[in-house]
Motif scaffolding. Structure first.
Motif, PDB file in Angstrom:
ATOM      1  N   LYS A 162      39.224  65.008  51.257  1.00 49.27           N
ATOM      2  CA  LYS A 162      39.744  64.622  49.939  1.00 49.27           C
ATOM      3  C   LYS A 162      39.955  63.100  49.872  1.00 49.27           C
ATOM      4  N   ILE A 163      40.507  62.555  50.960  1.00 50.14           N
ATOM      5  CA  ILE A 163      40.740  61.100  50.999  1.00 50.14           C
ATOM      6  C   ILE A 163      39.421  60.363  50.823  1.00 50.14           C
ATOM      7  N   ARG A 164      38.402  60.830  51.535  1.00 50.32           N
ATOM      8  CA  ARG A 164      37.097  60.160  51.460  1.00 50.32           C
ATOM      9  C   ARG A 164      36.520  60.222  50.042  1.00 50.32           C
ATOM     10  N   LYS A 165      36.641  61.385  49.423  1.00 49.94           N
ATOM     11  CA  LYS A 165      36.131  61.549  48.044  1.00 49.94           C
ATOM     12  C   LYS A 165      36.855  60.595  47.088  1.00 49.94           C
ATOM     13  N   LEU A 166      38.176  60.528  47.237  1.00 50.69           N
ATOM     14  CA  LEU A 166      38.938  59.658  46.333  1.00 50.69           C
ATOM     15  C   LEU A 166      38.578  58.192  46.571  1.00 50.69           C
ATOM     16  N   GLN A 167      38.405  57.843  47.836  1.00 51.98           N
ATOM     17  CA  GLN A 167      38.017  56.452  48.145  1.00 51.98           C
ATOM     18  C   GLN A 167      36.673  56.101  47.510  1.00 51.98           C
ATOM     19  N   GLU A 168      35.711  57.034  47.628  1.00 50.27           N
ATOM     20  CA  GLU A 168      34.388  56.771  47.042  1.00 50.27           C
ATOM     21  C   GLU A 168      34.502  56.571  45.536  1.00 50.27           C
ATOM     22  N   TYR A 169      35.280  57.436  44.909  1.00 54.16           N
ATOM     23  CA  TYR A 169      35.447  57.346  43.456  1.00 54.16           C
ATOM     24  C   TYR A 169      36.117  56.029  43.068  1.00 54.16           C
ATOM     25  N   ARG A 170      37.157  55.699  43.782  1.00 52.87           N
ATOM     26  CA  ARG A 170      37.907  54.492  43.406  1.00 52.87           C
ATOM     27  C   ARG A 170      37.126  53.217  43.722  1.00 52.87           C
ATOM     28  N   LEU A 171      36.318  53.258  44.781  1.00 49.85           N
ATOM     29  CA  LEU A 171      35.484  52.075  45.046  1.00 49.85           C
ATOM     30  C   LEU A 171      34.474  51.849  43.927  1.00 49.85           C
ATOM     31  N   SER A 172      33.974  52.947  43.348  1.00 55.45           N
ATOM     32  CA  SER A 172      33.050  52.783  42.218  1.00 55.45           C
ATOM     33  C   SER A 172      33.806  52.228  41.010  1.00 55.45           C
ATOM     34  N   GLN A 173      35.068  52.640  40.853  1.00 56.69           N
ATOM     35  CA  GLN A 173      35.887  52.070  39.771  1.00 56.69           C
ATOM     36  C   GLN A 173      36.120  50.574  39.988  1.00 56.69           C
ATOM     37  N   TRP A 174      36.352  50.228  41.245  1.00 57.86           N
ATOM     38  CA  TRP A 174      36.565  48.809  41.594  1.00 57.86           C
ATOM     39  C   TRP A 174      35.368  47.961  41.171  1.00 57.86           C
ATOM     40  N   GLU A 175      34.161  48.438  41.488  1.00 56.81           N
ATOM     41  CA  GLU A 175      32.964  47.663  41.138  1.00 56.81           C
ATOM     42  C   GLU A 175      32.835  47.521  39.618  1.00 56.81           C
ATOM     43  N   GLN A 176      33.168  48.587  38.902  1.00 60.62           N
ATOM     44  CA  GLN A 176      33.113  48.505  37.425  1.00 60.62           C
ATOM     45  C   GLN A 176      34.150  47.510  36.903  1.00 60.62           C
ATOM     46  N   LEU A 177      35.310  47.507  37.543  1.00 64.36           N
ATOM     47  CA  LEU A 177      36.357  46.561  37.135  1.00 64.36           C
ATOM     48  C   LEU A 177      35.891  45.117  37.369  1.00 64.36           C
ATOM     49  N   VAL A 178      35.309  44.880  38.537  1.00 63.93           N
ATOM     50  CA  VAL A 178      34.864  43.523  38.870  1.00 63.93           C
ATOM     51  C   VAL A 178      33.857  43.037  37.817  1.00 63.93           C
ATOM     52  N   ASP A 179      32.887  43.893  37.488  1.00 64.92           N
ATOM     53  CA  ASP A 179      31.888  43.512  36.480  1.00 64.92           C
ATOM     54  C   ASP A 179      32.556  43.177  35.142  1.00 64.92           C
ATOM     55  N   ALA A 180      33.465  44.047  34.716  1.00 62.87           N
ATOM     56  CA  ALA A 180      34.100  43.849  33.401  1.00 62.87           C
ATOM     57  C   ALA A 180      34.915  42.556  33.372  1.00 62.87           C
ATOM     58  N   VAL A 181      35.611  42.286  34.469  1.00 59.46           N
ATOM     59  CA  VAL A 181      36.458  41.084  34.519  1.00 59.46           C
ATOM     60  C   VAL A 181      35.598  39.826  34.553  1.00 59.46           C
ATOM     61  N   TYR A 182      34.559  39.834  35.366  1.00 64.57           N
ATOM     62  CA  TYR A 182      33.695  38.648  35.449  1.00 64.57           C
ATOM     63  C   TYR A 182      33.076  38.345  34.077  1.00 64.57           C
ATOM     64  N   LYS A 183      32.630  39.403  33.400  1.00 67.75           N
ATOM     65  CA  LYS A 183      32.029  39.188  32.074  1.00 67.75           C
ATOM     66  C   LYS A 183      33.050  38.571  31.130  1.00 67.75           C
ATOM     67  N   ARG A 184      34.272  39.117  31.122  1.00 67.97           N
ATOM     68  CA  ARG A 184      35.289  38.618  30.198  1.00 67.97           C
ATOM     69  C   ARG A 184      35.668  37.168  30.507  1.00 67.97           C
ATOM     70  N   ARG A 185      35.607  36.819  31.763  1.00 61.91           N
ATOM     71  CA  ARG A 185      36.002  35.456  32.143  1.00 61.91           C
ATOM     72  C   ARG A 185      34.886  34.437  31.935  1.00 61.91           C
ATOM     73  N   GLY A 186      33.703  34.944  31.572  1.00 65.15           N
ATOM     74  CA  GLY A 186      32.583  34.012  31.398  1.00 65.15           C
ATOM     75  C   GLY A 186      31.988  33.580  32.723  1.00 65.15           C
ATOM     76  N   TRP A 187      31.966  34.495  33.668  1.00 60.28           N
ATOM     77  CA  TRP A 187      31.392  34.238  34.982  1.00 60.28           C
ATOM     78  C   TRP A 187      30.123  35.074  35.140  1.00 60.28           C
ATOM     79  N   ASN A 188      29.283  34.703  36.093  1.00 61.99           N
ATOM     80  CA  ASN A 188      28.091  35.521  36.324  1.00 61.99           C
ATOM     81  C   ASN A 188      28.428  36.687  37.264  1.00 61.99           C
TER      82      ASN A 188
END
Lengths: 722, 65
Positions: A660-686
């Protein structure tokens, strides 16, 4: 104290402060003992404002792309900002120290209260830039009364903060009353022996008849200070008053200040009780919401947290004495424990005044290392300040050490006889003393910080690096401050998508995101991770404290404004716009206030890039920060985490806890990558986290050397697809 | 049934805002409450009841130390 030996002296012309600015900065090379005055241009004021902005600009001009923290050209730049030193509005005495950090090898900025920033400016300087390395321990004295700068040979054998600060207030003052015209910046032996060196900035408490210490704690500024062989920097300026800043319109300052004083007087007792208990009011709140770090952030709650409840500290703090760290601060959160008898260490038996502990220290040197003993926390707080070690870094660092010990990665042979389990009060205190003395090999390794500890523990003691990567709570080389971030996706960004590492001075979005449910989409989170870091950065440009912004709010704030608007405390934002305009004579809007910050935010991001950092790779996050790592963490909130899996659309039927821990980690790491993309775009970064040239142009910081750094590191494949 | 910050919560006659905050262990002192988009003053939490089907929003006014 005997007369100190003068090594160098430089005289300067007096200059009147105009609308918050002295109009010049002071350069001191402590290596060759040369001095220089530099003008503050209109462009510098327009683009960098002051404080941290000036610090970064001066540091940019002073260093090379290859400069390391302990190279002579690295600097400590201390600056207040145009609002620093006003006495009409609470929280107006902050100054900011900028430097290349020994922990991160990129720029860092750290702020402190006390009188240093205001007295420096009223001595005629918008910033102090110290470069070079001395061949011996020295004291730099800025004499704002006689318009001279002097360098003395340090007579101190014990360079720890309390010893030095008390002696120098005595030495440079003509009388007891005169001591409050002095501020001393100092650190301690622990800043030499660890990378967690803090700077202590003093103010003299006439009622208690002792200097008080406020810390620019994070990032290792104290370590740079000692590397330059500075024992202290002293500034003295007499005759400071309500109009020393020479504002454009004093009446606005008076009116705006009175309004906030009244709010604090009428509402603080019902709101955060900052005047009675200060930030420890958060101790029990964070425990209730599973946010109090316990045992290296494994848990967010503990039954013994009641032992560090703010009511306990309220009784320990001396009450009934005004506790502001600059004139006019009616929020007065600078708590102190008086007559505290030390039980250990070199000053055992001495009765001292201990500043704090703040919430962060209660959590870092308390729950996070499994200790729920207020007296122990106060003692550790005192010695950390005295030795010049940042309490937050120390707390998180010790928590990591304790977990490594309990996992069997360390043992008594390695720790030179110390049993460093969670809650081992005596042995943990002894480790702090060893760090303060610097005579113990293991203590020196701990003082490197978690980022380097992981490598040394793996290479020297065979500890598994992959496990330490998961549980070592650091980002970019900085220890995480004292909140459990794992359940708030937005706070992952608030900590780990930051300019300089997981300090909470950019954004604290846990309640907004996780409890209030105000940030449902990644775009919502990215917007919050644009606005709040930029709003909060503004305090560091002008010389203000963050606390009076939202640790008090107008009675009708939550009625008049809804949702995220209410969280911005719009009337206080307007206060800041009014204050800035009233001091400088300019006419900015609340939107322009954000742009002022955004310029410096992006400039600092490019600066990190110039020093070989500042890309997506450097925005690393440990697994402990995004969820449970070990079964005991899951089991402590099994129902909650089972629901988290369900909400993520993951069928947990028949899975073991580890699965269960591994599954949650995988899911949350994918959320992390989506967050990074969204934040970089909003900040005007590549995609790689680098500000685009268009962003630099929009902000007006497309200076040729800045653009060149961005162009050098940007690749076409990192552009966003249309 | 009511919804509190988007999550379902059992409703009973006489349920007050104060009851909701206690049940949810929302202990932070600087809290704003809206019922169906209408604000409730802090000094009326104890006296304000919610109706079945109401949408309750509880906003913690904190953004860190």
């Amino acid at each position: 104290m005997e007369k100190m030996k003068l090594l160098a002296e430089w005289k300067y012309e007096p200059k009147k402060i105009e609308r918050g600015y002295a109009g010049r900065t002071l350069y001191v090379n402590i290596g060759d003992r040369s001095f220089k005055e530099k003008p503050v241009t209109e462009d510098m004021k327009e683009k960098f404002v002051g404080g941290r902005g000036f610090g970064l600009k001066l540091l940019w001009d002073a260093v090379k792309d290859t400069t390391k923290w302990n190279d002579p050209e690295n600097e400590l730049v201390i600056s207040g900002g145009p609002l620093c030193g006003i006495t009409q509005y609470p929280g107006s005495g902050k100054c900011y120290t900028v430097f290349i950090s020994p922990l991160t090898e990129q720029t860092y900025d750290s702020n402190a209260g006390g009188y240093f920033g205001p007295l420096l400016k009223f001595s005629g300087w918008d910033a102090l830039e110290v470069q070079g390395k001395s061949d011996r321990d020295v004291i730099l004295f800025i004499d704002g009364d006689n318009y001279k700068v002097e360098v003395y040979e340090s007579p101190f054998e014990d360079i720890n903060a309390v010893t030095i600060t008390e002696a120098l207030h005595e030495y440079f003052a003509d009388s007891e009353e005169d001591k409050r015209n002095i501020s001393v910046a100092s650190t301690g032996k622990g800043a030499e022996t660890t990378n967690w060196g803090c700077l202590n900035m003093s103010f003299y408490d006439l009622r208690r008849k002792t200097p008080r210490l406020k810390q620019a704690g994070r990032g290792g500024g104290g370590t740079v200070f000692r590397d330059k062989k500075l024992a202290a920097i002293v500034v003295r300026k007499r005759g400071v008053g309500p109009v020393s800043n020479n504002p454009a319109d004093i009446s606005v300052l008076q009116r705006t200040g009175l309004k906030l004083h009244k709010e604090i007087r009428d509402l603080d007792d019902q709101q955060n009780k900052m005047r009675k208990v200060g930030t420890p009011h958060l101790n029990e709140i964070m425990n209730e919401y599973h946010l109090l770090p316990v045992r290296n952030y494994k848990f967010g709650q503990h039954p013994e947290a009641s032992k560090i409840h703010s009511k306990i500290f309220e009784k320990l703090f001396t009450q009934g004495i005004p506790d502001g760290c600059w004139y006019g601060c009616s929020m007065a959160c600078a708590k102190a424990v008086d007559g505290f008898e030390l039980k250990t260490g070199p000053l055992k038996g001495k009765k001292v005044t201990v500043d704090g502990p703040e919430y962060e220290t209660c959590a870092g040197l308390g729950s996070n290392i499994g200790i729920f003993d207020p007296e122990w926390i106060i003692e550790a707080n005192f010695y950390a300040d005295h030795y010049g070690i940042d309490t937050i870094s120390l707390g998180t660092g010790l928590a990591f050490v304790c977990e490594c010990y309990e996992l069997g990665f360390l043992n008594k042979d390695i720790t030179n006889g110390l049993e460093l389990k969670f809650g081992s009060k005596d042995d943990l205190m002894e480790l702090i003393h060893r760090m303060g003395r610097g005579d113990d090999k293991f203590a020196r390794i701990v003082g490197l910080g978690i980022h380097k500890m992981k490598k040394v523990f793996a290479e020297k003691y065979g500890a598994p690096f992959d496990v330490m990567e998961k549980i070592g709570m650091e980002g970019q080389g900085i220890e995480v401050s004292e909140y459990v971030p794992k359940e708030s996706v937005a706070q992952w960004g608030g900590y780990f998508l930051t300019l300089k590492g997981p300090q909470h001075d950019e954004a604290w979005l846990i309640f907004m995101d996780r409890v209030n449910k105000q940030l449902p989409t990644f775009e919502d989170k990215a917007e919050a991770l644009h606005y709040f870091p930029n709003f909060r950065l503004w305090f560091s440009l002008v010389g203000l404290c963050k606390l009076p912004w939202n640790d008090i709010e107008p009675a009708d704030n939550v009625i008049k404004y809804k949702g995220i608007e209410a969280a911005k405390v719009p009337e206080h934002v307007q206060n800041y716009v009014d204050l800035f305009n009233a001091v400088t004579g300019k006419n900015i809007t609340k939107e322009e206030l954000i742009v002022q910050s955004e310029r410096v935010y992006n400039f600092q991001r490019v600066f990190q890039l110039r020093l070989g950092k500042g890309t997506r790779r450097d925005h690393n996050i440990p697994l402990r920060a995004i969820g449970p790592v070990f079964p005991e963490e899951w089991e402590a909130r099994a129902e909650y985490y089972d629901n988290e899996l369900k909400a993520a659309g993951i069928d947990s039927q028949g899975l073991t806890t580890e699965e269960k821990i591994r599954k949650l980690q995988e899911y949350r790491l994918s959320q992390w990558e989506q967050l990074v993309d969204a934040v970089y775009k909003r900040r005007g970064w590549n995609k790689n986290g680098i500000p685009t040239v268009e962003t630099l142009k929009r902000l007006g910081i497309d200076y040729p050397d800045v653009v060149e750094v961005v162009r050098k590191h940007s690749k076409p494949e990192d552009n966003w697809e249309e | 049934m009511i919804r509190v910050n988007g999550e379902e919560m059992e409703w009973r006659p006489g349920l007050t805002v104060k009851d909701i905050l206690e049940a949810k262990r929302f202990v932070f002192p600087m809290i704003g409450v809206w019922i169906n988009d209408k604000p409730v003053p802090r000094d009326k939490f104890e006296a304000t009841t919610v109706n079945d089907g109401d949408e309750v929003q509880v906003i913690h006014m904190i953004s860190g130390g």
